[in-house]
Design a protein around this motif. Structure first.
Motif, short mmCIF file in Angstrom:
data_model
loop_
_atom_site.label_atom_id
_atom_site.label_comp_id
_atom_site.label_asym_id
_atom_site.label_seq_id
_atom_site.Cartn_x
_atom_site.Cartn_y
_atom_site.Cartn_z
N GLY A 54 0.63 -1.27 -0.08
CA GLY A 54 -0.02 0.01 0.00
C GLY A 54 0.90 1.40 -0.06
N ILE A 55 0.39 2.17 -0.80
CA ILE A 55 1.38 3.48 -1.12
C ILE A 55 0.39 4.46 -0.80
N ASP A 56 0.87 5.55 0.24
CA ASP A 56 0.07 6.68 0.56
C ASP A 56 0.62 7.63 -0.15
N CYS A 57 -0.04 7.69 -1.59
CA CYS A 57 0.41 8.62 -2.47
C CYS A 57 -0.62 8.54 -3.39
N PRO A 58 -0.92 9.68 -4.22
CA PRO A 58 -1.84 9.80 -5.42
C PRO A 58 -1.12 8.82 -6.63
N PHE A 59 -1.89 7.97 -7.28
CA PHE A 59 -1.34 7.10 -8.52
C PHE A 59 -1.45 7.80 -9.74
N GLY A 60 -2.21 8.99 -9.69
CA GLY A 60 -2.22 9.46 -11.13
C GLY A 60 -3.04 11.01 -10.93
N TRP A 61 -3.28 11.58 -11.83
CA TRP A 61 -3.97 13.00 -12.06
C TRP A 61 -5.39 12.88 -12.43
N PRO A 62 -6.02 13.85 -12.04
CA PRO A 62 -7.38 13.86 -12.63
C PRO A 62 -7.82 14.04 -14.10
N LEU A 63 -8.41 13.26 -14.84
CA LEU A 63 -8.68 13.20 -16.06
C LEU A 63 -8.70 14.82 -16.71
N PRO A 64 -9.77 15.42 -15.98
CA PRO A 64 -10.16 16.62 -16.56
C PRO A 64 -8.90 17.70 -16.44
N PHE A 65 -8.24 17.43 -15.31
CA PHE A 65 -6.88 18.39 -15.30
C PHE A 65 -5.86 17.97 -16.16
N VAL A 66 -5.55 16.80 -16.64
CA VAL A 66 -4.77 16.19 -17.90
C VAL A 66 -5.23 17.08 -19.16
N ASP A 67 -6.50 16.89 -19.41
CA ASP A 67 -7.19 17.45 -20.65
C ASP A 67 -7.08 18.87 -20.51
N PHE A 68 -7.11 19.48 -19.47
CA PHE A 68 -6.84 21.16 -19.49
C PHE A 68 -5.58 21.57 -19.57
N VAL A 69 -4.53 20.62 -19.05
CA VAL A 69 -3.21 21.18 -19.29
C VAL A 69 -2.81 21.01 -20.79
N GLU A 148 -3.22 2.21 -3.85
CA GLU A 148 -3.30 3.37 -3.30
C GLU A 148 -3.78 3.17 -1.88
N VAL A 149 -3.38 3.89 -0.94
CA VAL A 149 -3.97 3.93 0.34
C VAL A 149 -3.98 5.30 1.07
N TYR A 150 -4.86 5.59 1.90
CA TYR A 150 -4.93 6.85 2.64
C TYR A 150 -5.30 6.61 4.34
N PRO A 151 -4.03 6.63 4.83
CA PRO A 151 -3.96 6.08 6.13
C PRO A 151 -5.16 6.80 7.11
N ALA A 152 -5.22 8.12 6.77
CA ALA A 152 -6.41 8.82 7.78
C ALA A 152 -7.76 8.22 7.52
N ALA A 153 -8.03 7.66 6.39
CA ALA A 153 -9.09 7.10 6.11
C ALA A 153 -9.20 5.86 6.79
N SER A 154 -8.24 5.10 6.83
CA SER A 154 -8.34 3.50 7.40
C SER A 154 -8.50 3.87 8.76
N LEU A 155 -7.83 4.74 9.42
CA LEU A 155 -7.88 4.91 10.89
C LEU A 155 -9.19 5.28 11.23
N LYS A 156 -9.84 6.18 10.43
CA LYS A 156 -11.24 6.57 10.83
C LYS A 156 -12.03 5.30 10.69
N VAL A 157 -12.08 4.59 9.71
CA VAL A 157 -13.10 3.33 9.54
C VAL A 157 -12.69 2.45 10.60
N GLU A 235 -6.42 7.41 -13.27
CA GLU A 235 -6.35 8.18 -11.90
C GLU A 235 -5.88 7.81 -10.70
N GLY A 236 -6.03 6.74 -10.55
CA GLY A 236 -5.62 5.67 -9.47
C GLY A 236 -7.10 5.88 -8.63
#
Length: 255
Positions: A54-69, A148-157, A235-236
């Motif tokens: 599990g990696i605490d980091c985004p795996f990609g970028w929003p598709l609309p953002f990629v299209d915008f750039v 992709e993981v998010y420790p804060a969300a795991s702790l809350k659950v 996006e991940g």
């Protein structure tokens, strides 16, 4: 048969990166390694040897953002056909999974398109590419060896504190989390790494990421719905646990 999960609290630089290794067998888990200031090779080697990471980091970028750039590069930014102002900017900034996490947990993941976490995401993208070259399945929706993981969300659950424990000034808050974690998961052996988790939020997040990887390995996390799958593949997808922490040690399924 033992199963190995790895958790990575990934920062843009080794100084803020920690890697935890957990070995699972007979309804128990042991932290067998917890490396801080982890460079790229330490991260790559740990994940290569893991059954699930599990990696605490985004795996990609929003598709609309990629299209915008891309449109900006080519000189034809056209805006959104129906959204404007803040709503349009929010769509550029948030991935499908970010919205799903917010709806499920009330937590708001940092925007990879509009926050400093983008620097860590650059490193993550490079690491995922290196893992792929080594033959590791790095599907961004988490179906392969990495998720992709998010420790804060795991702790809350799991009913544990998930805010206000970062940095040297919040040692007392980390003490509380570690103490509560050990009480909620008596099958988890931190061993010599107990003090390390109390002293460093990076170390603690790495352990939580490795626990989250276990949840993903046994199918106890959120997965993309059919209308989210295409976006998640690019996006991940943040895998949020769907069961209590006690469920992690309840079985020894294949990974």
């Amino acid at each position: 048969m033992s199963v190995r999960t790895v958790g990575v609290d990934l920062s843009a630089e080794p100084a803020g990166t920690a890697v935890a290794t957990l070995e699972w067998a007979d309804g128990a888990a042991v932290v067998t390694g917890l490396a801080e200031r982890a460079d790229d090779e330490v991260v790559l080697e740990a994940i290569t040897k893991a059954d699930k990471a599990g990696i605490d980091c985004p795996f990609g970028w929003p598709l609309p953002f990629v299209d915008f750039v891309s449109g900006h590069r080519d000189g034809h930014v056209s805006g959104h056909p129906t959204l404007e102002g803040r709503d349009w900017r929010r769509e550029l900034a948030n991935r499908t999974t970010d919205t799903a996490v917010r709806e499920r947990t009330g937590l708001i993941p940092l925007s990879v398109a509009a926050d400093r976490i983008g620097h860590a995401a650059f490193r993550c993208a490079w690491l995922l590419a290196q893992l792929s070259r080594r033959g590791v399945d790095v599907h961004r929706a988490g179906t392969g060896r990495v998720v992709e993981v998010y420790p804060a969300a795991s702790l809350k659950v799991w009913g544990l504190r998930q805010r206000g424990y970062k940095g040297a000034a919040h040692r007392a808050e980390r003490d509380q989390i570690v103490t509560e974690l050990r009480a909620a998961a008596p099958w988890l052996d931190l061993g010599a790494h107990d003090e390390q988790c109390r002293a460093s939020d990076h170390a603690l997040d790495a352990v939580v990421a490795a626990l989250s990887a276990r949840a993903a390995a046994i199918g106890l996390v959120t997965t993309p719905a059919s209308d989210q799958a295409a976006a998640a593949a690019v996006e991940g997808w943040i895998a949020v646990p769907t069961a209590g922490i006690d469920a992690l040690a309840a079985a020894e399924p294949p990974v």
